[in-house]
Design an enzyme around this catalytic site. Structure first.
Site, PDB file in Angstrom:
ATOM      1  N   TYR A  11     -32.753 -10.083  43.008  1.00  0.00           N
ATOM      2  CA  TYR A  11     -33.380 -11.179  42.291  1.00  0.00           C
ATOM      3  C   TYR A  11     -32.878 -12.498  42.869  1.00  0.00           C
ATOM      4  CZ  TYR A  11     -35.601 -13.840  38.684  1.00  0.00           C
ATOM      5  OH  TYR A  11     -36.436 -14.701  38.037  1.00  0.00           O
ATOM      6  N   GLN A  21     -39.910  -9.827  33.927  1.00  0.00           N
ATOM      7  CA  GLN A  21     -40.995  -8.959  34.414  1.00  0.00           C
ATOM      8  C   GLN A  21     -40.711  -8.466  35.835  1.00  0.00           C
ATOM      9  OE1 GLN A  21     -41.243 -12.074  33.323  1.00  0.00           O
ATOM     10  NE2 GLN A  21     -42.528 -13.355  34.646  1.00  0.00           N
ATOM     11  N   ASN A  32     -31.505 -16.297  35.071  1.00  0.00           N
ATOM     12  CA  ASN A  32     -31.258 -16.932  33.767  1.00  0.00           C
ATOM     13  C   ASN A  32     -30.989 -15.859  32.708  1.00  0.00           C
ATOM     14  OD1 ASN A  32     -33.746 -15.829  33.098  1.00  0.00           O
ATOM     15  ND2 ASN A  32     -34.870 -17.743  33.373  1.00  0.00           N
ATOM     16  N   SER A  53     -20.506 -19.569  35.131  1.00  0.00           N
ATOM     17  CA  SER A  53     -19.466 -19.616  36.153  1.00  0.00           C
ATOM     18  C   SER A  53     -18.238 -20.379  35.660  1.00  0.00           C
ATOM     19  CB  SER A  53     -20.082 -20.354  37.350  1.00  0.00           C
ATOM     20  OG  SER A  53     -19.537 -19.931  38.548  1.00  0.00           O
ATOM     21  N   GLN A  77     -17.471 -26.841  40.448  1.00  0.00           N
ATOM     22  CA  GLN A  77     -17.922 -25.816  39.510  1.00  0.00           C
ATOM     23  C   GLN A  77     -18.854 -26.422  38.475  1.00  0.00           C
ATOM     24  OE1 GLN A  77     -16.860 -22.939  40.484  1.00  0.00           O
ATOM     25  NE2 GLN A  77     -18.255 -21.979  39.036  1.00  0.00           N
ATOM     26  N   HIS A  90     -22.770 -26.820  38.854  1.00  0.00           N
ATOM     27  CA  HIS A  90     -23.684 -25.674  38.901  1.00  0.00           C
ATOM     28  C   HIS A  90     -24.619 -25.628  37.707  1.00  0.00           C
ATOM     29  CE1 HIS A  90     -22.979 -23.165  42.357  1.00  0.00           C
ATOM     30  NE2 HIS A  90     -21.676 -23.236  42.210  1.00  0.00           N
ATOM     31  N   GLU A 130     -13.297 -16.265  37.067  1.00  0.00           N
ATOM     32  CA  GLU A 130     -14.096 -15.920  38.237  1.00  0.00           C
ATOM     33  C   GLU A 130     -13.427 -16.461  39.515  1.00  0.00           C
ATOM     34  OE1 GLU A 130     -17.777 -18.009  38.201  1.00  0.00           O
ATOM     35  OE2 GLU A 130     -18.707 -16.728  39.727  1.00  0.00           O
ATOM     36  N   HIS A 131     -13.057 -17.748  39.483  1.00  0.00           N
ATOM     37  CA  HIS A 131     -12.404 -18.393  40.634  1.00  0.00           C
ATOM     38  C   HIS A 131     -11.046 -18.929  40.204  1.00  0.00           C
ATOM     39  CE1 HIS A 131     -16.842 -19.235  41.195  1.00  0.00           C
ATOM     40  NE2 HIS A 131     -16.570 -18.598  42.315  1.00  0.00           N
ATOM     41  N   ASP A 149     -17.863 -20.101  48.707  1.00  0.00           N
ATOM     42  CA  ASP A 149     -19.262 -20.001  48.274  1.00  0.00           C
ATOM     43  C   ASP A 149     -20.206 -19.774  49.441  1.00  0.00           C
ATOM     44  OD1 ASP A 149     -18.852 -20.278  45.588  1.00  0.00           O
ATOM     45  OD2 ASP A 149     -19.139 -22.452  45.569  1.00  0.00           O
ATOM     46  N   GLU A 166     -12.636  27.258  25.898  1.00  0.00           N
ATOM     47  CA  GLU A 166     -13.581  26.223  25.481  1.00  0.00           C
ATOM     48  C   GLU A 166     -14.848  26.813  24.861  1.00  0.00           C
ATOM     49  OE1 GLU A 166     -14.377  23.439  28.619  1.00  0.00           O
ATOM     50  OE2 GLU A 166     -12.410  22.503  28.450  1.00  0.00           O
ATOM     51  N   HIS A 211     -19.812  30.307  31.728  1.00  0.00           N
ATOM     52  CA  HIS A 211     -18.954  29.721  32.763  1.00  0.00           C
ATOM     53  C   HIS A 211     -17.970  30.777  33.278  1.00  0.00           C
ATOM     54  CE1 HIS A 211     -20.483  25.892  31.241  1.00  0.00           C
ATOM     55  NE2 HIS A 211     -19.793  25.223  32.156  1.00  0.00           N
TER      56      HIS A 211
END
Lengths: 431, 431
Positions: free
Chosen positions: A129, A190, A213, A236, A258, A261, A326-327, A360, A414, A419
């Protein structure tokens, strides 16, 4: 921006609030997304065409469902030389880093005579995506597509919304460079549904990765299990640990890189020097006024920014771990010593000359990283996300005789007699 | 059981129906589970106590929330010698196999002077779900707990329902052997919620693994992202490829060893010999009548079993790939040659003396495997599921000078000026 000090009486509570601030909207998208997925499963291409008309204001039958490989190549050829060189450097370094992630197969015979091992193969098809509009980043395309290609994925299908039929030529250039096989002009939940279940001319894939998103993220969550996904991603964040020996302007730019963004991003500075904290805060304000992305970055900094003064840098370690950012950027005298004690972070940037932005684009490690404290258990995107492992076993009669009796005993204990029987018959054992 | 032949006129459609038969109930558990999770988040221990009273008919305040380590050790010490030896053999072999999965860190400096690498660490805490009742398998406990311990997980919390307060002592013995740190008498979706979010005395974990019913599976799906999970698991399946040189009784037992697990399991035989197919079908019927698990196995075989006759064994390869089965057993003259052409399977059992059951207990590879065609993209449980990777970078001024200009160019092209500035300031570049 909030300003905290570990000596504040209410520090523990306020820091906990910062750690627990999810910044993630789940404002009723779950039902919307479920309905969109159901309509794509039911109506296929017709649903995609309707939803694209509604959200992106163009008719797929008129604009075309796919963007041709020739158009991607043309966009690449038309790049100005500086950008083309930069994109090629990025792709080459990302490829080199990810090639080292290819897993090794195993195959050996142990002392019981049992041959056992594991074999890795790429998935047949992957979907990526790529957001449209402001967040249409060619760097993200490279970070998602190159690991898939390094894994050996044969079919790499990209989906991206093209609002009013428009698409960023840089994204097409990156698609060409990364070797994307199909580019579909479809976005939103979709598009995720079409990749997961197939829809007319769009054949289904096995793994879906890439940012999006809230609708895209929720769609990935809902199709998880039908296909593999990279991760549940959220806003982020960066944590910068810096002492007073840094140039406050550098640190301010790191925090803002940061913040620009998205309004939901979080930038947090830890420092052991209150006067340095003041200088960084002032530099952030000053830089914001001159920043083309001020409208976004100022909202993010005001709402989610934090400066935390600690007594010693070592005091920051357990706090940094709780944030599991994250960073994590360590602009301190002994970054490695600090890193040795950190358990949770997506990616770490060591030393004063390693701004997060370098990671990045061109450094090589993946910039798709766990957010929202998920570095406690999750890892950045890698070649492994596009591969799967098959374990295997081979026994001969002697090896089965070694392991058979224990198997029969456990299977009977068991309550699974078939088995036991499948082993006992071969060894003419009682069972 | 259905009987197909690739020469049937309607073979393609009927085989596709078999491939697409999900056998998974999503009968409205989604809302139930969401409500249970919400109640645990809101009411903590009180919700757990109420739900345990309702479903398992005992009061946690009376029976005790936890089972002591001493009780687990006592159960282990009380094992009869044969079972104890079998369990110890299984644990030792599972541990040996999984120790080879420990990932290697990387750390190197490239030609641009950039230090880059990746570091793996275990998660802080993991939770294991162990079903109660019929499916309370000590082998599953070992298969989940040992990889976590091999990964180095410090806190391993197990949850298990104890209907009427009762628990299988074999499970406690396995918990002792595997080194489980906490055993909680809580089951169902509420146990998963408690592990994910914490609930009173139960501290939250970072990863949750382990099998369970539809409610447990859906609960894991719903908390995915808050914690890591192993996978979305569905009903079990086996594909056996066998020629006429096999003893039909062996093959019948192999098919039934899957069927006896649950009424939803699927057993499929491919063979190139119609007379052998008849013999296996007859042997299955005969064995079923004498099987203690007949009630389950007969339903599974009747509803989901299949025998498919192919012209040559090679014809089975693409069909096997479409099924992407959890277990693939190859009782044919050249199992390796067949396996070389198979792309999708969870675990493969090579040769006539490698019944699938040997992999369920003592062979070593994990028996927690992708089901329902998920071997297309997913792998069996491994040490990696209990670890996470942190990438890192370190540049000095010279290295930043190598990579900086490309970063500035790309950041500006993406409309992210603060990214560009964080690099340009350090290099005194125009940006």
């Amino acid at each position: 921006m909030i300003r905290l000090s570990t000596t504040d009486a209410d520090f523990a509570d306020r820091f906990t609030a910062l750690v627990e601030d999810r910044r993630e909207s789940d404002a009723g998208v779950t039902q919307d997304v479920a309905a969109i997925i159901a309509s794509v499963r039911r109506d296929g291409e017709a649903a995609l065409r309707d939803l694209t008309q509604k959200h992106d204001r163009h008719d797929l039958e008129a604009t075309g469902w796919q963007i041709d490989a020739a158009d991607c190549k043309a966009a690449f050829d038309a790049l100005e030389p500086e950008l083309r060189t930069a994109l090629e450097l990025a792709a080459a370094r990302i490829r080199a880093y990810h090639e080292k992630q290819r897993p090794l197969d195993s195959d050996s015979v142990d002392s019981a005579g049992v041959r056992l091992g594991a074999r890795w193969l790429p998935v047949d098809a992957a979907g990526i995506y790529v957001p449209g509009g402001r967040a249409a980043y060619p760097s993200s395309l490279l970070m998602n597509a190159i690991p898939a290609k390094v894994a050996g994925v044969g079919r790499l299908a990209m989906v991206t919304p093209t609002p009013d039929g428009q698409i960023n030529p840089l994204v097409l250039a990156a698609a060409h460079l990364a070797g994307v096989d199909e580019v579909w002009r479809v976005g939103g939940a979709q598009a995720v549904a079409a990749l997961a279940y197939g829809a007319g001319r769009i054949a289904p894939v096995d793994v879906i990765t890439g940012p999006g998103n809230a609708w895209v993220a929720e769609a990935k969550r809902q199709v998880y299990g039908v296909v593999g996904i990279d991760m549940v991603a959220g806003p982020s964040e960066i944590v910068v640990v810096a002492d007073a020996l840094n140039d406050p302007e550098w640190t301010a730019a790191d925090l803002l890189s940061q913040a620009e963004h998205d309004v939901t991003t979080q930038s947090i500075l830890f420092t052991d020097d209150a006067a340095f904290a003041d200088k960084v805060a002032a530099a952030v304000d000053r830089q914001l006024s001159a920043l083309a992305t001020e409208a976004v970055a100022r909202v993010a900094w005001d709402a989610n920014g934090a400066i935390i003064v600690v007594d010693t840098l070592a005091d920051a370690i357990p706090l940094v771990d709780r944030l599991a950012a994250e960073h994590l950027q360590l602009a301190i005298p002994d970054p490695q010593g600090f890193f040795d004690h950190v358990r949770h972070a997506g990616s770490v940037f060591l030393g004063r000359y390693t701004p997060e932005a370098i990671g990045d684009y061109v450094a090589g490690p993946n910039h798709v990283l766990p957010t929202g404290r998920r570095a406690r258990f999750a890892s950045g995107l890698s070649v492994l996300d596009f591969m799967k492992r098959t374990s295997f076993l081979a026994l001969d009669e002697a090896a089965l005789r070694e392991l058979g009796p224990a198997t029969v005993a456990l299977a009977n204990a068991e309550g699974l007699p078939a088995h036991a029987k499948s082993v006992a018959l071969r060894l003419r054992l009682n069972h």
